[in-house]
Motif scaffolding. Structure first.
Motif, PDB file in Angstrom:
ATOM      1  N   ARG A   5       0.841  -1.201   0.000  1.00 40.26           N
ATOM      2  CA  ARG A   5       0.000   0.000   0.000  1.00 40.26           C
ATOM      3  C   ARG A   5       0.878   1.254   0.000  1.00 40.26           C
ATOM      4  N   LEU A   6       1.948   1.242   0.771  1.00 42.01           N
ATOM      5  CA  LEU A   6       2.883   2.368   0.805  1.00 42.01           C
ATOM      6  C   LEU A   6       3.504   2.565  -0.572  1.00 42.01           C
ATOM      7  N   SER A   7       3.895   1.477  -1.200  1.00 46.47           N
ATOM      8  CA  SER A   7       4.464   1.542  -2.542  1.00 46.47           C
ATOM      9  C   SER A   7       3.459   2.127  -3.523  1.00 46.47           C
ATOM     10  N   SER A   8       2.213   1.733  -3.403  1.00 49.71           N
ATOM     11  CA  SER A   8       1.156   2.256  -4.273  1.00 49.71           C
ATOM     12  C   SER A   8       0.999   3.765  -4.087  1.00 49.71           C
ATOM     13  N   HIS A   9       1.020   4.210  -2.847  1.00 49.03           N
ATOM     14  CA  HIS A   9       0.907   5.640  -2.574  1.00 49.03           C
ATOM     15  C   HIS A   9       2.119   6.402  -3.104  1.00 49.03           C
ATOM     16  N   LEU A  10       3.301   5.832  -2.937  1.00 47.30           N
ATOM     17  CA  LEU A  10       4.510   6.476  -3.441  1.00 47.30           C
ATOM     18  C   LEU A  10       4.501   6.537  -4.966  1.00 47.30           C
ATOM     19  N   ASP A  11       3.993   5.480  -5.607  1.00 47.72           N
ATOM     20  CA  ASP A  11       3.862   5.490  -7.068  1.00 47.72           C
ATOM     21  C   ASP A  11       2.902   6.594  -7.509  1.00 47.72           C
ATOM     22  N   GLU A  12       1.818   6.735  -6.775  1.00 46.46           N
ATOM     23  CA  GLU A  12       0.842   7.775  -7.099  1.00 46.46           C
ATOM     24  C   GLU A  12       1.463   9.170  -6.944  1.00 46.46           C
ATOM     25  N   ILE A  13       2.224   9.366  -5.903  1.00 46.26           N
ATOM     26  CA  ILE A  13       2.904  10.652  -5.690  1.00 46.26           C
ATOM     27  C   ILE A  13       3.899  10.917  -6.816  1.00 46.26           C
ATOM     28  N   ALA A  14       4.611   9.879  -7.234  1.00 49.09           N
ATOM     29  CA  ALA A  14       5.570  10.028  -8.332  1.00 49.09           C
ATOM     30  C   ALA A  14       4.861  10.428  -9.619  1.00 49.09           C
ATOM     31  N   TRP A  15       3.703   9.823  -9.893  1.00 51.19           N
ATOM     32  CA  TRP A  15       2.939  10.180 -11.084  1.00 51.19           C
ATOM     33  C   TRP A  15       2.437  11.619 -11.011  1.00 51.19           C
ATOM     34  N   ALA A  17       3.878  14.054  -9.428  1.00 50.09           N
ATOM     35  CA  ALA A  17       5.060  14.898  -9.651  1.00 50.09           C
ATOM     36  C   ALA A  17       5.414  14.959 -11.133  1.00 50.09           C
ATOM     37  N   LYS A  18       5.333  13.814 -11.825  1.00 53.23           N
ATOM     38  CA  LYS A  18       5.607  13.796 -13.260  1.00 53.23           C
ATOM     39  C   LYS A  18       4.595  14.653 -14.013  1.00 53.23           C
ATOM     40  N   LEU A  19       3.337  14.581 -13.620  1.00 50.74           N
ATOM     41  CA  LEU A  19       2.307  15.393 -14.256  1.00 50.74           C
ATOM     42  C   LEU A  19       2.591  16.878 -14.044  1.00 50.74           C
ATOM     43  N   ALA A  20       3.001  17.248 -12.850  1.00 52.66           N
ATOM     44  CA  ALA A  20       3.342  18.648 -12.568  1.00 52.66           C
ATOM     45  C   ALA A  20       4.517  19.089 -13.432  1.00 52.66           C
ATOM     46  N   ASP A  21       5.502  18.227 -13.599  1.00 54.54           N
ATOM     47  CA  ASP A  21       6.647  18.546 -14.465  1.00 54.54           C
ATOM     48  C   ASP A  21       6.200  18.728 -15.908  1.00 54.54           C
ATOM     49  N   LEU A  22       5.312  17.849 -16.380  1.00 57.26           N
ATOM     50  CA  LEU A  22       4.808  17.961 -17.745  1.00 57.26           C
ATOM     51  C   LEU A  22       4.027  19.259 -17.950  1.00 57.26           C
ATOM     52  N   LYS A  23       3.247  19.632 -16.951  1.00 60.24           N
ATOM     53  CA  LYS A  23       2.491  20.885 -17.052  1.00 60.24           C
ATOM     54  C   LYS A  23       3.444  22.078 -17.130  1.00 60.24           C
ATOM     55  N   GLU A  24       4.503  22.046 -16.358  1.00 57.96           N
ATOM     56  CA  GLU A  24       5.500  23.123 -16.389  1.00 57.96           C
ATOM     57  C   GLU A  24       6.192  23.162 -17.744  1.00 57.96           C
ATOM     58  N   ASP A  25       6.563  22.001 -18.278  1.00 60.00           N
ATOM     59  CA  ASP A  25       7.184  21.931 -19.605  1.00 60.00           C
ATOM     60  C   ASP A  25       6.233  22.465 -20.672  1.00 60.00           C
ATOM     61  N   HIS A  26       4.969  22.083 -20.572  1.00 60.61           N
ATOM     62  CA  HIS A  26       3.967  22.550 -21.530  1.00 60.61           C
ATOM     63  C   HIS A  26       3.838  24.073 -21.471  1.00 60.61           C
ATOM     64  N   TYR A  27       3.806  24.622 -20.280  1.00 55.29           N
ATOM     65  CA  TYR A  27       3.720  26.076 -20.123  1.00 55.29           C
ATOM     66  C   TYR A  27       4.920  26.760 -20.776  1.00 55.29           C
ATOM     67  N   ARG A  28       6.109  26.275 -20.487  1.00 55.88           N
ATOM     68  CA  ARG A  28       7.330  26.884 -21.045  1.00 55.88           C
ATOM     69  C   ARG A  28       7.366  26.765 -22.568  1.00 55.88           C
ATOM     70  N   ASN A  29       6.971  25.607 -23.095  1.00 53.78           N
ATOM     71  CA  ASN A  29       6.941  25.431 -24.546  1.00 53.78           C
ATOM     72  C   ASN A  29       5.898  26.343 -25.190  1.00 53.78           C
ATOM     73  N   SER A  30       4.760  26.492 -24.549  1.00 55.79           N
ATOM     74  CA  SER A  30       3.723  27.388 -25.070  1.00 55.79           C
ATOM     75  C   SER A  30       4.205  28.835 -25.063  1.00 55.79           C
ATOM     76  N   LEU A  31       4.887  29.222 -24.015  1.00 56.58           N
ATOM     77  CA  LEU A  31       5.427  30.574 -23.921  1.00 56.58           C
ATOM     78  C   LEU A  31       6.465  30.810 -25.019  1.00 56.58           C
ATOM     79  N   LEU A  32       7.355  29.866 -25.210  1.00 60.58           N
ATOM     80  CA  LEU A  32       8.370  29.973 -26.257  1.00 60.58           C
ATOM     81  C   LEU A  32       7.733  30.055 -27.638  1.00 60.58           C
TER      82      LEU A  32
END
Length: 76
Positions: A5-15, A17-32
């Motif tokens: 269960r802990l591993s599942s929660h950590l996997d969810e947190i990792a996902w 975080a990855k989504l937040a990174d993708l959103k930031e990348d998308h914002y920067r690419n859109s700005l560029l």
């Protein structure tokens, strides 16, 4: 809490975080992209009409190669 269960929660947190990174990348690419387009328009290297025509042509080409199942793409 079990390791599984802990591993599942950590996997969810990792996902999340990855989504937040993708959103930031998308914002920067859109700005560029926006900055590049503004410069091209300001310098008269292309017109808004040419840009719109190219967008429509690319969308039409994109639609012709994508499968037509439900929910594969949203329409604008």
């Amino acid at each position: 809490m079990s390791n599984r269960r802990l591993s599942s929660h950590l996997d969810e947190i990792a996902w999340i975080a990855k989504l937040a990174d993708l959103k930031e990348d998308h914002y920067r690419n859109s700005l560029l992209l926006g900055a590049i387009l503004e410069l091209l328009l300001e310098k008269g290297l292309l017109t808004a009409q040419e840009l719109a025509a190219k967008i429509h042509a690319l969308e039409a080409a994109d639609q012709s190669v994508l499968p037509t199942g439900n929910g594969n793409r949203h329409r604008h």
